[in-house]
Design an enzyme around this catalytic site. Structure first.
Site, PDB file in Angstrom:
ATOM      1  N   LYS A 147      26.967   8.126  34.338  1.00  0.00           N
ATOM      2  CA  LYS A 147      26.889   8.016  36.390  1.00  0.00           C
ATOM      3  C   LYS A 147      26.223   9.549  37.032  1.00  0.00           C
ATOM      4  O   LYS A 147      26.038  10.005  37.734  1.00  0.00           O
ATOM      5  CB  LYS A 147      28.104   8.113  36.981  1.00  0.00           C
ATOM      6  N   PRO A 185      29.151   6.720  43.424  1.00  0.00           N
ATOM      7  CA  PRO A 185      27.984   5.697  42.581  1.00  0.00           C
ATOM      8  C   PRO A 185      28.611   5.676  41.263  1.00  0.00           C
ATOM      9  O   PRO A 185      28.462   7.058  40.850  1.00  0.00           O
ATOM     10  CB  PRO A 185      26.657   6.865  42.350  1.00  0.00           C
ATOM     11  N   GLU A 186      27.860   4.491  40.549  1.00  0.00           N
ATOM     12  CA  GLU A 186      28.406   3.907  39.360  1.00  0.00           C
ATOM     13  C   GLU A 186      27.230   3.700  39.367  1.00  0.00           C
ATOM     14  O   GLU A 186      26.319   3.827  39.159  1.00  0.00           O
ATOM     15  CB  GLU A 186      29.304   2.590  39.391  1.00  0.00           C
ATOM     16  N   ARG A 236      44.832   4.361  40.921  1.00  0.00           N
ATOM     17  CA  ARG A 236      43.824   3.598  41.698  1.00  0.00           C
ATOM     18  C   ARG A 236      43.706   2.346  42.361  1.00  0.00           C
ATOM     19  O   ARG A 236      44.055   2.404  42.283  1.00  0.00           O
ATOM     20  CB  ARG A 236      42.146   3.809  40.349  1.00  0.00           C
TER      21      ARG A 236
END
Length: 271
Positions: free
Chosen positions: A58, A2-3, A259
């Site tokens: 966050k 979740p951002e 990433r």
């Protein structure tokens, strides 16, 4: 993970459901998800009320009526669900906090946590975080100042919580796409015009994602038709091999500083 849009969506929903509702039951199924002994955690929370839910980056911060705080970070795989025993998701829960007949289920807290802290302890934890990108004080000039003197790739900069708070893998890619910049673009080489595009993209992508309930598809509660609706609007994230919505290119995926990064090599450029 979740951002900012996902956590802000949770904050708004929680603010409608649990404010000033007394906590009637606490269940801890995984002691590693909390920071004190289970018995103490449960005992201290019983009877308390949440008077305010705050989001910082966050994190969610539950302000309790005794002055203490619950600090939540869902990390990878964490979700929230609010409902009754009958409609709860068929997944293991790490913590459950009940408000009468309804319970807030904390799910997937294998890496995440829910810590009971003092206000000062929370302030110390969030102090190193960068500014909020959607804060009214985040002007174009302030953003340009944040970028000035920084070095490294665009994606690495966007996900650095000490530079800007709340952006993660998904929205870093979506923002870069909207700005027509490669995730691997060097921040130090971006001209003023590209920095302006980047600022505009951060504002538009995050606000659209927030209005669309974020990209995480699990509903927050029975009848929730908003949460996760933005997932279908992602232009590049998790769309490797699919056609670009803007040109005749194909979305690529690469590893960038450890990433995943999704982008269109045909319409995204270094500047």
């Amino acid at each position: 993970m979740p951002e900012l849009p996902e956590m802000e969506n949770y904050r708004r929903l929680l603010s409608v459901q649990i404010i000033n509702q007394p906590i009637t039951k606490v269940v801890v199924n995984r002691e590693k998800s909390i920071n004190i002994q289970t018995e103490d955690f449960e005992k201290e929370l019983l009877g308390l009320r949440t008077i305010f839910v705050e989001r910082r980056a966050k994190h969610l911060i539950f302000h309790l009526n005794n002055g203490r705080r619950l600090l939540l970070h869902l990390m990878l795989g964490g979700i929230l669900y609010y409902g009754t025993e009958e409609d709860r998701p068929k997944r293991s829960t790490q913590v459950e906090i009940s408000f009468g007949e309804h319970t807030l289920y904390f799910i997937g807290l294998r890496l995440g946590y829910l810590h009971l802290l003092t206000a000062k302890e929370v302030e110390e934890i969030v102090a190193p975080l960068g500014p909020e990108p959607l804060d009214r004080r985040m002007t174009r000039e302030r953003f340009a100042g944040l970028m000035k003197g920084r070095r490294g790739s665009l994606k690495t900069t966007l996900v650095n919580q000490h530079v800007i708070a709340g952006i993660g893998n998904c929205y870093a890619d979506e923002i870069a796409y909207e700005a027509k910049l490669l995730p691997a673009s060097k921040v130090q080489d971006l001209p003023d015009e590209a920095v302006n595009r980047l600022y505009d993209s951060i504002q538009s992508v995050l606000r659209e994602a927030l209005d669309g309930g974020g990209y995480m598809e699990a509903p927050f509660m029975e009848g929730d038709e908003l949460t996760g609706k933005y997932d279908d609007k992602c232009k590049v994230y998790d769309r490797e091999g699919e056609s670009c919505y803007r040109c005749d290119g194909v979305v690529n995926k690469v590893e960038l500083n450890g990433r995943k990064a999704f982008f269109c090599p045909s319409c995204q450029h270094e500047q």
